[in-house]
Design a protein around this motif. Structure first.
Motif, PDB file in Angstrom:
ATOM      1  N   SER A 171       0.819  -1.223   0.000  1.00 45.53           N
ATOM      2  CA  SER A 171       0.000   0.000   0.000  1.00 45.53           C
ATOM      3  C   SER A 171       0.846   1.264   0.000  1.00 45.53           C
ATOM      4  CB  SER A 171      -0.947   0.002   1.205  1.00 45.53           C
ATOM      5  OG  SER A 171      -1.918  -1.021   1.079  1.00 45.53           O
ATOM      6  N   PHE A 172       2.133   1.158   0.352  1.00 46.73           N
ATOM      7  CA  PHE A 172       3.018   2.322   0.317  1.00 46.73           C
ATOM      8  C   PHE A 172       3.084   2.952  -1.073  1.00 46.73           C
ATOM      9  CE2 PHE A 172       5.741  -0.952  -1.375  1.00 46.73           C
ATOM     10  CZ  PHE A 172       6.558  -0.295  -2.282  1.00 46.73           C
ATOM     11  N   ALA A 173       2.793   2.159  -2.098  1.00 49.06           N
ATOM     12  CA  ALA A 173       2.874   2.656  -3.473  1.00 49.06           C
ATOM     13  C   ALA A 173       1.652   3.474  -3.876  1.00 49.06           C
ATOM     14  CB  ALA A 173       3.038   1.476  -4.440  1.00 49.06           C
ATOM     15  N   ARG A 174       0.590   3.445  -3.066  1.00 50.70           N
ATOM     16  CA  ARG A 174      -0.652   4.147  -3.421  1.00 50.70           C
ATOM     17  C   ARG A 174      -1.050   5.235  -2.432  1.00 50.70           C
ATOM     18  NH1 ARG A 174      -1.330  -1.105  -4.921  1.00 50.70           N
ATOM     19  NH2 ARG A 174      -1.968  -1.701  -2.824  1.00 50.70           N
ATOM     20  N   VAL A 175      -0.446   5.258  -1.260  1.00 53.84           N
ATOM     21  CA  VAL A 175      -0.795   6.241  -0.234  1.00 53.84           C
ATOM     22  C   VAL A 175       0.376   7.194  -0.049  1.00 53.84           C
ATOM     23  CG1 VAL A 175      -1.452   6.605   2.177  1.00 53.84           C
ATOM     24  CG2 VAL A 175      -2.306   4.597   0.942  1.00 53.84           C
ATOM     25  N   GLN A 176       0.107   8.490  -0.159  1.00 51.71           N
ATOM     26  CA  GLN A 176       1.154   9.503  -0.005  1.00 51.71           C
ATOM     27  C   GLN A 176       1.323   9.839   1.472  1.00 51.71           C
ATOM     28  OE1 GLN A 176       1.244  13.081  -2.624  1.00 51.71           O
ATOM     29  NE2 GLN A 176       1.320  14.236  -0.703  1.00 51.71           N
ATOM     30  N   VAL A 177       2.534   9.674   1.980  1.00 51.21           N
ATOM     31  CA  VAL A 177       2.825   9.945   3.389  1.00 51.21           C
ATOM     32  C   VAL A 177       3.819  11.099   3.484  1.00 51.21           C
ATOM     33  CG1 VAL A 177       3.720   8.998   5.545  1.00 51.21           C
ATOM     34  CG2 VAL A 177       2.412   7.527   3.987  1.00 51.21           C
ATOM     35  N   SER A 178       3.431  12.144   4.205  1.00 44.83           N
ATOM     36  CA  SER A 178       4.281  13.325   4.382  1.00 44.83           C
ATOM     37  C   SER A 178       4.605  13.515   5.852  1.00 44.83           C
ATOM     38  CB  SER A 178       3.568  14.581   3.863  1.00 44.83           C
ATOM     39  OG  SER A 178       3.086  14.399   2.546  1.00 44.83           O
ATOM     40  N   HIS A 179       5.805  14.018   6.141  1.00 40.91           N
ATOM     41  CA  HIS A 179       6.204  14.371   7.506  1.00 40.91           C
ATOM     42  C   HIS A 179       6.336  15.887   7.585  1.00 40.91           C
ATOM     43  CE1 HIS A 179       7.266  10.106   7.527  1.00 40.91           C
ATOM     44  NE2 HIS A 179       7.354  10.172   8.850  1.00 40.91           N
ATOM     45  N   THR A 180       5.686  16.478   8.585  1.00 38.12           N
ATOM     46  CA  THR A 180       5.755  17.941   8.718  1.00 38.12           C
ATOM     47  C   THR A 180       5.399  18.352  10.137  1.00 38.12           C
ATOM     48  OG1 THR A 180       5.082  20.009   7.632  1.00 38.12           O
ATOM     49  CG2 THR A 180       3.331  18.432   8.127  1.00 38.12           C
ATOM     50  N   ASP A 181       5.558  19.640  10.435  1.00 44.72           N
ATOM     51  CA  ASP A 181       5.144  20.212  11.711  1.00 44.72           C
ATOM     52  C   ASP A 181       3.614  20.259  11.726  1.00 44.72           C
ATOM     53  OD1 ASP A 181       4.176  22.391  13.507  1.00 44.72           O
ATOM     54  OD2 ASP A 181       6.313  22.624  13.928  1.00 44.72           O
ATOM     55  N   LEU A 182       3.002  19.456  12.582  1.00 40.97           N
ATOM     56  CA  LEU A 182       1.539  19.337  12.572  1.00 40.97           C
ATOM     57  C   LEU A 182       0.848  20.620  13.031  1.00 40.97           C
ATOM     58  CD1 LEU A 182       0.869  15.717  13.897  1.00 40.97           C
ATOM     59  CD2 LEU A 182       1.166  16.509  11.547  1.00 40.97           C
ATOM     60  N   SER A 183       1.445  21.316  13.989  1.00 43.93           N
ATOM     61  CA  SER A 183       0.831  22.562  14.463  1.00 43.93           C
ATOM     62  C   SER A 183       0.708  23.565  13.332  1.00 43.93           C
ATOM     63  CB  SER A 183       1.659  23.166  15.604  1.00 43.93           C
ATOM     64  OG  SER A 183       1.638  22.325  16.736  1.00 43.93           O
ATOM     65  N   GLU A 184       1.760  23.702  12.575  1.00 44.52           N
ATOM     66  CA  GLU A 184       1.752  24.645  11.464  1.00 44.52           C
ATOM     67  C   GLU A 184       0.754  24.210  10.388  1.00 44.52           C
ATOM     68  OE1 GLU A 184       4.844  26.437   8.093  1.00 44.52           O
ATOM     69  OE2 GLU A 184       5.622  25.416   9.868  1.00 44.52           O
ATOM     70  N   TYR A 185       0.742  22.912  10.093  1.00 44.77           N
ATOM     71  CA  TYR A 185      -0.150  22.398   9.041  1.00 44.77           C
ATOM     72  C   TYR A 185      -1.617  22.526   9.441  1.00 44.77           C
ATOM     73  CZ  TYR A 185      -2.285  19.165   5.698  1.00 44.77           C
ATOM     74  OH  TYR A 185      -3.085  18.610   4.728  1.00 44.77           O
ATOM     75  N   LEU A 186      -1.960  22.080  10.652  1.00 46.29           N
ATOM     76  CA  LEU A 186      -3.359  22.094  11.085  1.00 46.29           C
ATOM     77  C   LEU A 186      -3.879  23.505  11.311  1.00 46.29           C
ATOM     78  CD1 LEU A 186      -3.390  19.028  13.529  1.00 46.29           C
ATOM     79  CD2 LEU A 186      -4.295  19.136  11.192  1.00 46.29           C
ATOM     80  N   SER A 187      -3.005  24.421  11.667  1.00 46.18           N
ATOM     81  CA  SER A 187      -3.434  25.810  11.900  1.00 46.18           C
ATOM     82  C   SER A 187      -3.925  26.479  10.623  1.00 46.18           C
ATOM     83  CB  SER A 187      -2.278  26.621  12.494  1.00 46.18           C
ATOM     84  OG  SER A 187      -1.235  26.791  11.545  1.00 46.18           O
ATOM     85  N   GLN A 188      -3.587  25.911   9.483  1.00 47.94           N
ATOM     86  CA  GLN A 188      -3.966  26.489   8.193  1.00 47.94           C
ATOM     87  C   GLN A 188      -5.231  25.852   7.612  1.00 47.94           C
ATOM     88  OE1 GLN A 188      -0.495  25.941   5.730  1.00 47.94           O
ATOM     89  NE2 GLN A 188       0.848  27.064   7.115  1.00 47.94           N
ATOM     90  N   GLN A 189      -5.829  24.903   8.338  1.00 46.45           N
ATOM     91  CA  GLN A 189      -6.976  24.166   7.811  1.00 46.45           C
ATOM     92  C   GLN A 189      -8.304  24.744   8.298  1.00 46.45           C
ATOM     93  OE1 GLN A 189      -5.997  22.133   5.512  1.00 46.45           O
ATOM     94  NE2 GLN A 189      -3.855  22.363   6.153  1.00 46.45           N
ATOM     95  N   SER A 190      -9.301  24.670   7.423  1.00 43.12           N
ATOM     96  CA  SER A 190     -10.636  25.161   7.780  1.00 43.12           C
ATOM     97  C   SER A 190     -11.649  24.029   7.949  1.00 43.12           C
ATOM     98  CB  SER A 190     -11.138  26.139   6.702  1.00 43.12           C
ATOM     99  OG  SER A 190     -11.180  25.509   5.434  1.00 43.12           O
ATOM    100  N   MET A 191     -11.294  22.821   7.495  1.00 36.62           N
ATOM    101  CA  MET A 191     -12.192  21.665   7.622  1.00 36.62           C
ATOM    102  C   MET A 191     -12.180  21.140   9.066  1.00 36.62           C
ATOM    103  SD  MET A 191     -13.680  20.965   4.736  1.00 36.62           S
ATOM    104  CE  MET A 191     -13.511  21.179   2.953  1.00 36.62           C
ATOM    105  N   ALA A 192     -13.176  20.335   9.395  1.00 45.65           N
ATOM    106  CA  ALA A 192     -13.281  19.730  10.725  1.00 45.65           C
ATOM    107  C   ALA A 192     -12.051  18.865  11.010  1.00 45.65           C
ATOM    108  CB  ALA A 192     -14.548  18.891  10.820  1.00 45.65           C
ATOM    109  N   ILE A 193     -11.586  18.948  12.237  1.00 44.26           N
ATOM    110  CA  ILE A 193     -10.438  18.139  12.669  1.00 44.26           C
ATOM    111  C   ILE A 193     -10.894  17.270  13.841  1.00 44.26           C
ATOM    112  CG2 ILE A 193      -8.084  18.160  13.564  1.00 44.26           C
ATOM    113  CD1 ILE A 193      -7.722  20.914  12.248  1.00 44.26           C
ATOM    114  N   TYR A 194     -10.984  15.974  13.593  1.00 43.55           N
ATOM    115  CA  TYR A 194     -11.398  15.012  14.613  1.00 43.55           C
ATOM    116  C   TYR A 194     -10.159  14.415  15.277  1.00 43.55           C
ATOM    117  CZ  TYR A 194     -16.101  15.046  12.534  1.00 43.55           C
ATOM    118  OH  TYR A 194     -17.343  15.422  12.054  1.00 43.55           O
ATOM    119  N   GLY A 195     -10.282  14.086  16.559  1.00 44.86           N
ATOM    120  CA  GLY A 195      -9.177  13.451  17.265  1.00 44.86           C
ATOM    121  C   GLY A 195      -9.671  12.339  18.165  1.00 44.86           C
ATOM    122  N   ALA A 196      -8.871  11.291  18.302  1.00 48.92           N
ATOM    123  CA  ALA A 196      -9.242  10.151  19.138  1.00 48.92           C
ATOM    124  C   ALA A 196      -8.788  10.393  20.574  1.00 48.92           C
ATOM    125  CB  ALA A 196      -8.606   8.883  18.588  1.00 48.92           C
ATOM    126  N   PHE A 197      -9.765  10.386  21.517  1.00 50.14           N
ATOM    127  CA  PHE A 197      -9.494  10.593  22.938  1.00 50.14           C
ATOM    128  C   PHE A 197     -10.323   9.595  23.748  1.00 50.14           C
ATOM    129  CE2 PHE A 197      -8.479  14.632  20.995  1.00 50.14           C
ATOM    130  CZ  PHE A 197      -7.388  15.115  21.721  1.00 50.14           C
TER     131      PHE A 197
END
Length: 247
Positions: free
Chosen positions: A157-183
């Motif tokens: 499946s690595f050949a079909r799914v794009q995986v990126s590594h980045t600073d999550l705070s910076e990335y998520l702060s720029q999003q307007s869609m709903a952000i769900y989290g498991a707690f």
């Protein structure tokens, strides 16, 4: 035959710093190597047994890999690779620079915070592929996508799914869609109103979602327990949560 220099490079690519330095990673086993043929990854070298070469001669010709293929014995491949069961083929492949995705309509994107176990990341990639999720965003301290154990656990499946590594705070702060989290204390996912376009954040098994990332979560959710187990493996939990979104 695998030369000493080739063997040295293969063993070096087991280490993250060497993969980064050389821009290369390993793909092992017939199943995973076969997925490379129809992908946009660039194979730099292929080491394979004579029986594998004969069995896959048409594909090797079709994808221009004949000149890159070096015949090796089963013993050589076992000594070169990291998998006990790898006795037919091993590929040295060029790493790709993965751009950060912009979420599309009716798209789910997985976000992984501190998921350090390579087996879990590989399994999550496989889960994402099963449910048609094309993008996974990882924090820098997640397991490396190009780790041989991640590639092996993804079962192609690595050949079909794009995986990126980045600073999550910076990335998520720029999003307007709903952000769900498991707690553990989140809303029962069986009763939650789930969006078709959303980010799904999963944390490590030991620490959960970090406080730095928790502040970006707009919807906290939990998987209800009906028995006595203390917790779920993060890959298993990801599968259950994604299944609820898809239903």
């Amino acid at each position: 035959m695998i030369s000493k220099n080739q063997l040295k490079l293969i063993h070096a690519l087991e280490q993250k710093k060497q993969r980064k330095k050389n821009g290369l990673f390993l793909v092992q086993g017939e199943k995973n190597v076969g997925e490379l043929f129809n992908s946009d990854f660039t194979v730099k070298q292929l080491f394979a047994t004579s029986s594998y070469i004969n069995k896959n001669s048409r594909a090797l010709n079709e994808f221009g890999l004949v000149s890159l293929t070096i015949e090796a014995t089963e013993d050589e491949l076992k000594k070169a690779g990291t998998l006990i069961s790898n006795n037919s083929v091993l590929a040295v492949v060029e790493c790709k620079i993965m751009p950060l995705p912009q979420i599309q309509k009716d798209e789910l994107i997985l976000v992984l915070d501190q998921v350090g176990d390579p087996g879990n990341l590989g399994t999550i990639i496989r889960v994402a592929d099963w449910y048609g999720i094309k993008h996974i965003i990882c924090s820098p301290d997640c397991a490396d996508f190009y780790n041989p154990k991640v590639i092996a656990a993804s079962m192609g499946s690595f050949a079909r799914v794009q995986v990126s590594h980045t600073d999550l705070s910076e990335y998520l702060s720029q999003q307007s869609m709903a952000i769900y989290g498991a707690f553990l204390e989140g809303e029962n996912i069986h009763k939650a109103n789930l969006n078709k376009s959303a980010f799904i954040v999963m944390g490590s098994e030991s620490h959960g979602i970090s406080p730095e990332i928790e502040k970006f979560i707009s919807h906290k959710m939990t998987i209800p327990s009906f028995g006595g187990a203390e917790s779920l493996n993060v890959a298993m939990a990801t599968g259950i949560i994604v299944d609820n979104f898809k239903r």
